[in-house]
Design an enzyme around this catalytic site. Structure first.
Site, mmCIF file in Angstrom:
data_model
loop_
_atom_site.group_PDB
_atom_site.id
_atom_site.type_symbol
_atom_site.label_atom_id
_atom_site.label_comp_id
_atom_site.label_asym_id
_atom_site.label_seq_id
_atom_site.Cartn_x
_atom_site.Cartn_y
_atom_site.Cartn_z
ATOM 1 C CG ASP A 115 37.601 44.875 47.121
ATOM 2 O OD1 ASP A 115 38.635 44.370 47.601
ATOM 3 O OD2 ASP A 115 36.650 45.266 47.809
ATOM 4 C CG ASP A 117 36.136 40.579 52.020
ATOM 5 O OD1 ASP A 117 35.382 39.691 52.431
ATOM 6 O OD2 ASP A 117 37.379 40.483 52.015
ATOM 7 C CB THR A 151 41.583 40.438 47.697
ATOM 8 O OG1 THR A 151 41.185 40.483 49.062
ATOM 9 C CG2 THR A 151 42.479 39.225 47.493
ATOM 10 C CE LYS A 312 42.342 46.071 46.506
ATOM 11 N NZ LYS A 312 40.871 45.922 46.536
#
Length: 408
Positions: A115, A117, A151, A312
């Site tokens: 990921d 952030d 992301t 994802k």
């Protein structure tokens, strides 16, 4: 805190340790040993295993987990086993499972996905060239491991946006004159699973033609179905934000819709973000003729809420197919493994490590590089700075706190 700390397996371990407040029924070592045995059984035969009966939500394990070994390692830094009145916490159990997974990754991993952030860098910021994570990721690529950022940030047709977010790594690669066979091991999957980018020979980025990498399932998603789902999501999102009386901005993209605070300094309460994400999830499930015709991800991004087409799981699965990597050779590191998080579905397709900050990501990368066994990887692990760099704002704060604490 509690909303962010939910996992049935971790909670089962804690239940065995503290059945009632301050009443410890098993020691941490005993509970982890018992869990390790149950996972071994489940790993060999998931159907009807004792673990699946005790924890019905449990999914597939791609490796065994040496939890007792992880405890031995963890105890070198945290004296969790000697505490008399404070039982192990959810966070500590999470870290123990992470360590066990990292120990099992050696000689297996061909692809690490991350990921962005709150995993590789602080929320909303960019990757900096001076970050040790940059050197660690490049070292992994030199070692033959594919590295991919997966992301929610979706910028179709705009590679420059990803170049900005990842500028520290690109600058470092250019500085080191990193060869093409190494840079070819890096990818960025945007919009959860909707846009794929790679590094060019000039250390820029370019979008990869979807026909090359998308799975057949993803290619079958129809534009009219995407519009229908996002219409429902947008309507629900605006209604629930109005109910919460929030001052937010809304963004509609080709494959996503989201909201964020109008003023950057105004944080939305975490509980409100949770409620918004769950409300939109419910609206989509119950307003698109029963079950949604398309997979989607409605998640709390810690400062915002987004609804993406796909999730994802599809992004990682597409990378696995494109790069010839199996689930048993993949691991995803992320910070959102709750019901309203967008990393949860990665568990369906890969090993996972649940982090809460870039600093924790560094912890596990340092251990993994050490475990790789090569001299270059070990030296990279040893080069990780310990504590804030002298002269930085963080270092100055630490000195001030220490002075004020120790002063007469």
């Amino acid at each position: 805190g509690r909303l962010k700390e939910r996992d049935p397996l971790f909670e089962l371990v804690l239940k065995w340790i503290t059945h009632a407040e301050w009443d410890m029924t098993l020691t941490l070592r005993e509970a982890l040993g018992k869990t390790e045995t149950l996972i071994d059984e489940h790993f060999r035969n998931p159907s009807g295993s004792e673990l699946s009966r005790k924890c019905p939500q449990i999914g597939q394990f791609y490796t065994r987990l040496p939890l007792v070994k992880a405890l031995d390692h963890f105890s070198k830094k945290v004296s969790v086993e000697v505490r008399r009145f404070v039982p192990p916490t959810f966070s500590e159990v999470r870290q123990l499972f992470n360590l066990a997974q990292v120990f099992e990754m050696r000689d297996k991993i061909k692809m690490l996905t991350f990921d962005a952030d709150d995993t590789l860098y602080e929320h909303g910021l960019d990757m900096e060239a001076g970050s040790w994570i940059v050197d660690a990721l490049i070292m992994l690529m030199h070692a033959g491991v594919f590295v991919a950022v997966v992301t929610a940030a979706g910028y179709p047709g705009k590679p420059e946006r990803y170049m900005q977010r990842l500028k520290g790594m690109l600058e470092r690669m250019k500085e080191q004159n990193t060869p093409k066979e190494v840079t070819d091991r890096f990818y960025c999957m945007g919009g959860e699973c909707n846009y794929l980018f790679r590094i060019t020979e000039g250390y820029g980025m370019e979008e990869v033609d979807p026909s090359v990498w998308m799975t057949d399932d993803m290619k079958a998603w129809k534009d009219e179905d995407i519009k229908k789902l996002l219409d429902v999501a947008e309507s629900s999102l605006k209604a629930v934000c109005a109910d919460h009386r929030l001052d937010v901005q809304f963004i509609r993209k080709a494959r996503a819709v989201g909201c964020y605070p109008t003023r950057a300094e105004n944080r939305i309460a975490y509980e409100a973000l949770e409620d918004i994400a769950l409300t939109v999830q419910d609206a989509i499930i119950n307003n698109v003729d029963g079950a949604p015709v398309l997979p989607f991800c409605a998640f709390n991004g810690n400062r915002d809420v987004w609804i993406d087409i796909g999730d994802k799981r599809f992004g990682i699965q597409a990378l696995q197919s494109f790069l010839g990597v199996s689930s048993q050779q993949s691991c995803h590191l992320g910070d959102r493994f709750t019901k309203t998080g967008n990393d949860m579905r990665a568990r369906d397709i890969a090993m996972t490590v649940w982090v809460t900050s870039p600093a924790e990501t560094e912890d596990y990368l340092e251990l993994f590089l050490t475990e790789l066994g090569t001299e270059a990887a070990r030296e990279c692990a040893k080069s990780r700075p310990q504590g804030p760099k002298q002269g930085t704002v963080e270092w100055q704060k630490a000195q001030t706190i220490q002075r004020n604490t120790a002063g007469p």
